[in-house]
Design a protein around this motif. Structure first.
Motif, PDB file in Angstrom:
ATOM      1  N   LEU A 153       0.832  -1.200   0.000  1.00 20.07           N
ATOM      2  CA  LEU A 153       0.000   0.000   0.000  1.00 20.07           C
ATOM      3  C   LEU A 153       0.867   1.251   0.000  1.00 20.07           C
ATOM      4  N   SER A 154       0.313   2.322  -0.567  1.00 18.56           N
ATOM      5  CA  SER A 154       0.984   3.616  -0.507  1.00 18.56           C
ATOM      6  C   SER A 154       0.823   4.182   0.899  1.00 18.56           C
ATOM      7  N   GLU A 200      -2.809   5.093   1.464  1.00 15.73           N
ATOM      8  CA  GLU A 200      -3.664   3.918   1.624  1.00 15.73           C
ATOM      9  C   GLU A 200      -3.469   3.271   2.994  1.00 15.73           C
ATOM     10  N   ARG A 235      -8.217   7.105  -6.752  1.00 17.14           N
ATOM     11  CA  ARG A 235      -7.133   6.151  -6.482  1.00 17.14           C
ATOM     12  C   ARG A 235      -7.635   4.951  -5.690  1.00 17.14           C
ATOM     13  N   GLU A 276      -9.697   2.637  -7.905  1.00 17.23           N
ATOM     14  CA  GLU A 276      -8.958   2.039  -9.006  1.00 17.23           C
ATOM     15  C   GLU A 276      -8.001   0.941  -8.537  1.00 17.23           C
ATOM     16  N   ASN A 277      -7.466   1.068  -7.333  1.00 13.48           N
ATOM     17  CA  ASN A 277      -6.562   0.047  -6.797  1.00 13.48           C
ATOM     18  C   ASN A 277      -7.401  -1.070  -6.186  1.00 13.48           C
ATOM     19  N   ARG A 278      -7.709  -2.102  -6.982  1.00 15.71           N
ATOM     20  CA  ARG A 278      -8.639  -3.124  -6.530  1.00 15.71           C
ATOM     21  C   ARG A 278      -8.053  -3.983  -5.406  1.00 15.71           C
ATOM     22  N   ARG A 279      -6.740  -4.096  -5.350  1.00 17.61           N
ATOM     23  CA  ARG A 279      -6.134  -4.844  -4.241  1.00 17.61           C
ATOM     24  C   ARG A 279      -6.383  -4.107  -2.925  1.00 17.61           C
ATOM     25  N   PHE A 280      -6.397  -2.778  -2.977  1.00 20.64           N
ATOM     26  CA  PHE A 280      -6.665  -1.986  -1.777  1.00 20.64           C
ATOM     27  C   PHE A 280      -8.160  -1.893  -1.496  1.00 20.64           C
ATOM     28  N   GLU A 320      -4.119  -9.578 -11.429  1.00 20.27           N
ATOM     29  CA  GLU A 320      -3.988  -8.715 -10.257  1.00 20.27           C
ATOM     30  C   GLU A 320      -3.889  -9.536  -8.977  1.00 20.27           C
TER      31      GLU A 320
END
Length: 298
Positions: free
Chosen positions: A3-4, A7, A61, A64-68, A218
């Protein structure tokens, strides 16, 4: 989770109310609404976004980040609320991942030590493939061809853990795949998916579509392997290493070895010789094991 910074802060914000109820009052105060006890995307953006950026950029964001985004309840997230899915809380509070359609395979807890009696060449190729740092293993074959056993045998030899997910409904296939990816990330393990193929009106498997393929790519663990168990071979468009194996149902010689192994400690009458049983009974490996267990109990 890779994660960023933003996130990570969002996830901590969302989890905080589960560890101290005072945060619910704080969220209600910050959002100027006594009923809003769950933090929202807007609140997270207001608290954590960098200078010279707009809140809608962060909302984009997150979605769009489906893992998050897979860490949060979809219905809540669609309305802007950051509510973690139950699996995240269960994992953080020490509950086991295995339940219902999910199995967490841990090689150190494997009690049985069944030998490899069929598809030895394929097992060797799979074992060599697991020496790579990351990749996708696609095993195609009918029920009873030994796909699950091949994966677990290779995992045990390599000392790797894995989340096995049986997808029972094709209604929301991509969401189920990303759920599997989340569970594998929580467990720090590989991921094995079964039931990813679409079906036509006659119930025949028709392969996977582009959206499913994207979700699968993904879902590949960052430092591990994705195993796909299908009836028909699948072809993925990716630069990642991919190993495709096709497993047939065990022929008579392999069935003979299975009968000999599972019935090795069971006295049999002459008319029930191993060659006769292997030729007469076209049992699947699991059925041979079950027959032996039932016979042993007589």
């Amino acid at each position: 989770f890779s994660l960023s910074g933003f996130e990570t802060k969002c996830l901590i914000l969302a989890l905080s109310r589960f560890f101290d109820e005072k945060y619910e009052k704080l969220f209600a105060y910050l959002q100027d609404d006594i009923t809003k006890k769950i933090p929202t995307v807007s609140l997270a953006a207001a608290l954590f976004m960098e200078k010279n950026t707009e809140s809608w950029e962060y909302a984009f964001r997150i979605r769009e980040n489906r893992r998050f985004s897979g860490l949060f309840v979809p219905e809540d997230l669609s309305e802007g609320r950051l509510a973690p899915v139950p699996e995240v809380m269960e994992f953080l509070t020490g509950h086991a991942i295995s339940s219902g359609d999910v199995e967490l395979y841990l090689p150190e807890e494997e009690k049985t030590d069944e030998p490899l009696l069929a598809h030895k060449e394929e097992a060797l190729r799979l074992g060599n493939f697991l020496e790579l740092p990351r990749g996708i293993c696609a095993l195609a074959g009918l029920k009873g061809s030994g796909r699950h056993f091949q994966v677990k045998y290779a995992l045990k030899q390599a000392g790797r853990s894995c989340v096995f997910l049986q997808i029972r409904s094709a209604g929301d296939l991509e969401k189920s795949i990303l759920r599997g990816a989340m569970l594998a990330t929580l467990a720090g393990s590989d991921l094995c998916l079964c039931g990813i193929e679409s079906q036509n009106e006659e119930g025949e498997n028709t392969g996977i579509g582009p959206e499913t393929e994207q979700a699968l790519l993904e879902a590949v663990p960052r430092d591990g392997f994705l195993f796909l168990l299908t009836e028909k071979p699948v072809h993925l468009h990716t630069e990642l290493p991919v190993l495709g194996l096709s497993l047939s149902l065990p022929p008579i010689p392999d069935r003979l070895e299975l009968f000999r192994y599972f019935f090795r400690e069971i006295p049999l009458q002459e008319e029930f010789s191993f060659p006769a049983m292997a030729t007469r009974f076209h049992f699947l490996p699991s059925q041979i094991r079950q027959a032996a267990d039932e016979t042993r109990g007589l």
